[in-house]
Write a protein that holds these residues in place. Structure first.
Motif, PDB file in Angstrom:
ATOM      1  N   LYS A   2       8.809  20.577 -15.184  1.00  0.00           N
ATOM      2  CA  LYS A   2       9.250  19.576 -14.656  1.00  0.00           C
ATOM      3  C   LYS A   2      10.190  19.125 -15.040  1.00  0.00           C
ATOM      4  CE  LYS A   2       5.581  15.700 -15.120  1.00  0.00           C
ATOM      5  NZ  LYS A   2       4.781  14.821 -15.991  1.00  0.00           N
ATOM      6  N   ARG A   3      11.125  19.110 -13.953  1.00  0.00           N
ATOM      7  CA  ARG A   3      12.202  19.104 -13.920  1.00  0.00           C
ATOM      8  C   ARG A   3      13.227  17.880 -13.114  1.00  0.00           C
ATOM      9  NH1 ARG A   3      12.562  23.104 -16.438  1.00  0.00           N
ATOM     10  NH2 ARG A   3      12.557  25.228 -15.235  1.00  0.00           N
ATOM     11  N   ASN A   4      14.411  17.283 -13.405  1.00  0.00           N
ATOM     12  CA  ASN A   4      14.824  15.936 -13.216  1.00  0.00           C
ATOM     13  C   ASN A   4      15.864  15.858 -12.384  1.00  0.00           C
ATOM     14  OD1 ASN A   4      16.542  14.518 -15.680  1.00  0.00           O
ATOM     15  ND2 ASN A   4      14.256  14.576 -16.533  1.00  0.00           N
ATOM     16  N   ALA A   5      16.558  14.793 -11.988  1.00  0.00           N
ATOM     17  CA  ALA A   5      17.983  14.752 -11.627  1.00  0.00           C
ATOM     18  C   ALA A   5      18.063  13.277 -11.611  1.00  0.00           C
ATOM     19  CB  ALA A   5      18.496  15.436 -10.358  1.00  0.00           C
ATOM     20  N   THR A   6      19.665  12.666 -12.385  1.00  0.00           N
ATOM     21  CA  THR A   6      19.966  11.280 -11.606  1.00  0.00           C
ATOM     22  C   THR A   6      20.588  10.453 -10.678  1.00  0.00           C
ATOM     23  OG1 THR A   6      19.092  10.815 -14.134  1.00  0.00           O
ATOM     24  CG2 THR A   6      20.539   8.968 -13.356  1.00  0.00           C
ATOM     25  N   ALA A   7      20.131   9.882  -9.575  1.00  0.00           N
ATOM     26  CA  ALA A   7      21.567   9.716  -8.990  1.00  0.00           C
ATOM     27  C   ALA A   7      22.308   7.926  -9.336  1.00  0.00           C
ATOM     28  CB  ALA A   7      20.995   8.760  -7.380  1.00  0.00           C
ATOM     29  N   VAL A   8      23.370   7.423  -9.622  1.00  0.00           N
ATOM     30  CA  VAL A   8      23.877   6.798  -9.311  1.00  0.00           C
ATOM     31  C   VAL A   8      24.947   6.066  -8.140  1.00  0.00           C
ATOM     32  CG1 VAL A   8      25.442   5.643 -10.550  1.00  0.00           C
ATOM     33  CG2 VAL A   8      23.469   7.069 -12.190  1.00  0.00           C
ATOM     34  N   TRP A   9      24.279   5.022  -7.594  1.00  0.00           N
ATOM     35  CA  TRP A   9      25.127   4.632  -6.643  1.00  0.00           C
ATOM     36  C   TRP A   9      25.946   2.715  -7.212  1.00  0.00           C
ATOM     37  CZ3 TRP A   9      26.321   7.029  -2.097  1.00  0.00           C
ATOM     38  CH2 TRP A   9      26.748   6.434  -0.945  1.00  0.00           C
ATOM     39  N   ASN A  10      27.038   2.887  -6.128  1.00  0.00           N
ATOM     40  CA  ASN A  10      27.731   1.406  -6.347  1.00  0.00           C
ATOM     41  C   ASN A  10      28.276   1.297  -5.057  1.00  0.00           C
ATOM     42  OD1 ASN A  10      27.558   1.991  -9.821  1.00  0.00           O
ATOM     43  ND2 ASN A  10      28.772   3.254  -9.326  1.00  0.00           N
ATOM     44  N   GLY A  11      28.017  -0.122  -4.785  1.00  0.00           N
ATOM     45  CA  GLY A  11      28.932  -0.275  -3.531  1.00  0.00           C
ATOM     46  C   GLY A  11      27.734  -0.718  -2.625  1.00  0.00           C
ATOM     47  N   THR A  12      28.369  -1.046  -1.262  1.00  0.00           N
ATOM     48  CA  THR A  12      27.611  -1.606   0.113  1.00  0.00           C
ATOM     49  C   THR A  12      27.944   0.388   0.344  1.00  0.00           C
ATOM     50  OG1 THR A  12      29.854  -1.073   1.320  1.00  0.00           O
ATOM     51  CG2 THR A  12      28.391  -3.186   0.590  1.00  0.00           C
ATOM     52  N   ILE A  13      26.667   0.547   1.331  1.00  0.00           N
ATOM     53  CA  ILE A  13      26.212   1.737   1.854  1.00  0.00           C
ATOM     54  C   ILE A  13      27.453   2.627   2.918  1.00  0.00           C
ATOM     55  CG2 ILE A  13      25.626   1.355   4.287  1.00  0.00           C
ATOM     56  CD1 ILE A  13      24.263   4.339   2.013  1.00  0.00           C
ATOM     57  N   LYS A  14      28.591   1.862   3.216  1.00  0.00           N
ATOM     58  CA  LYS A  14      30.115   2.373   3.772  1.00  0.00           C
ATOM     59  C   LYS A  14      30.897   3.105   2.847  1.00  0.00           C
ATOM     60  CE  LYS A  14      28.794   2.433   8.317  1.00  0.00           C
ATOM     61  NZ  LYS A  14      29.852   1.685  10.375  1.00  0.00           N
ATOM     62  N   GLU A  15      30.762   1.961   2.006  1.00  0.00           N
ATOM     63  CA  GLU A  15      31.989   1.926   1.611  1.00  0.00           C
ATOM     64  C   GLU A  15      31.626   2.091  -0.075  1.00  0.00           C
ATOM     65  OE1 GLU A  15      31.462  -0.797   3.088  1.00  0.00           O
ATOM     66  OE2 GLU A  15      33.112  -0.531   4.869  1.00  0.00           O
ATOM     67  N   GLY A  16      30.545   2.214  -0.595  1.00  0.00           N
ATOM     68  CA  GLY A  16      30.074   2.382  -1.648  1.00  0.00           C
ATOM     69  C   GLY A  16      30.473   4.173  -2.420  1.00  0.00           C
ATOM     70  N   SER A  17      30.192   4.475  -3.364  1.00  0.00           N
ATOM     71  CA  SER A  17      30.128   5.920  -3.403  1.00  0.00           C
ATOM     72  C   SER A  17      29.113   6.321  -4.652  1.00  0.00           C
ATOM     73  CB  SER A  17      31.708   6.755  -4.088  1.00  0.00           C
ATOM     74  OG  SER A  17      31.728   6.571  -4.989  1.00  0.00           O
ATOM     75  N   GLY A  18      28.965   7.169  -4.804  1.00  0.00           N
ATOM     76  CA  GLY A  18      28.018   7.889  -5.928  1.00  0.00           C
ATOM     77  C   GLY A  18      28.537   9.132  -6.161  1.00  0.00           C
ATOM     78  N   HIS A  19      27.017   9.387  -7.280  1.00  0.00           N
ATOM     79  CA  HIS A  19      27.122  10.974  -8.490  1.00  0.00           C
ATOM     80  C   HIS A  19      25.522  11.576  -9.039  1.00  0.00           C
ATOM     81  CE1 HIS A  19      27.648   9.430 -13.073  1.00  0.00           C
ATOM     82  NE2 HIS A  19      27.844   8.480 -12.372  1.00  0.00           N
ATOM     83  N   LEU A  20      25.762  12.487  -8.724  1.00  0.00           N
ATOM     84  CA  LEU A  20      23.847  12.700  -8.874  1.00  0.00           C
ATOM     85  C   LEU A  20      24.598  13.775 -10.558  1.00  0.00           C
ATOM     86  CD1 LEU A  20      23.692  14.246  -5.838  1.00  0.00           C
ATOM     87  CD2 LEU A  20      22.111  12.451  -6.743  1.00  0.00           C
ATOM     88  N   THR A  21      23.822  14.272 -10.982  1.00  0.00           N
ATOM     89  CA  THR A  21      23.570  14.442 -12.300  1.00  0.00           C
ATOM     90  C   THR A  21      21.963  15.301 -12.561  1.00  0.00           C
ATOM     91  OG1 THR A  21      24.853  13.256 -13.154  1.00  0.00           O
ATOM     92  CG2 THR A  21      24.465  14.786 -14.900  1.00  0.00           C
ATOM     93  N   THR A  22      21.937  16.574 -12.847  1.00  0.00           N
ATOM     94  CA  THR A  22      21.177  17.455 -13.795  1.00  0.00           C
ATOM     95  C   THR A  22      21.073  18.130 -14.725  1.00  0.00           C
ATOM     96  OG1 THR A  22      21.814  19.427 -13.252  1.00  0.00           O
ATOM     97  CG2 THR A  22      21.040  18.340 -10.986  1.00  0.00           C
ATOM     98  N   ASP A  23      19.385  17.809 -15.315  1.00  0.00           N
ATOM     99  CA  ASP A  23      19.364  18.123 -17.085  1.00  0.00           C
ATOM    100  C   ASP A  23      20.583  19.467 -17.262  1.00  0.00           C
ATOM    101  OD1 ASP A  23      18.089  16.192 -17.259  1.00  0.00           O
ATOM    102  OD2 ASP A  23      15.934  16.715 -17.768  1.00  0.00           O
TER     103      ASP A  23
END
Length: 136
Positions: A2-23
């Motif tokens: 099994k492999r995984n990744a984590t997504a974090v999102w802050n804010g609205t769809i157009k003004e917000g942003s996020g980041h992705l991290t993998t193991d």
């Protein structure tokens, strides 16, 4: 496995942003946003990651299939383009350039088509998958 990744999102769809991290930390708080997905913003996006996964999986499967058939590939380079049309991922287009001593084009095309159909990522994607394979 099994492999995984984590997504974090802050804010609205157009003004917000996020980041992705993998193991593995290959992606570590890698930025993604509305602009990186739908415009020319800095960062990655799901379609780019799908393209990378498909290119990598197909190329490894092709190498395994060629080796099993008795060939030793010198170089396999695959570019995958995943298309997002009207909010739907519609296709993955693989463009392969290969250097494989001693193989005939007919056999190369057959093995490449088998790898396209049978790599685990191809099997997971419910989209049109096209392949352009060139033997150098």
């Amino acid at each position: 496995m099994k492999r995984n990744a984590t997504a974090v999102w802050n804010g609205t769809i157009k003004e917000g942003s996020g980041h992705l991290t993998t193991d593995s930390k290959v992606l570590e708080k890698t930025q993604y946003s509305f602009n990186s997905r739908f415009a020319e913003g800095i960062g990655t996006n799901p379609e780019e990651l799908m393209a990378a996964a498909h290119a990598g999986c197909f190329t490894m499967k092709l190498s395994a299939d060629l080796t099993e058939a008795g060939f030793n590939p010198t170089s396999l380079e695959t570019k995958a383009t995943v298309s997002l049309d009207n909010g739907v991922i519609t296709s993955s287009h693989l463009v392969l350039q290969a250097s494989i001593p001693g193989i005939e084009d007919t056999q190369f095309q057959e093995i490449a088509a088998g790898a396209k159909a049978n790599c685990p990522v191809s099997k997971a994607y419910n989209v049109d998958i096209q392949l352009e394979a060139t033997l150098l």
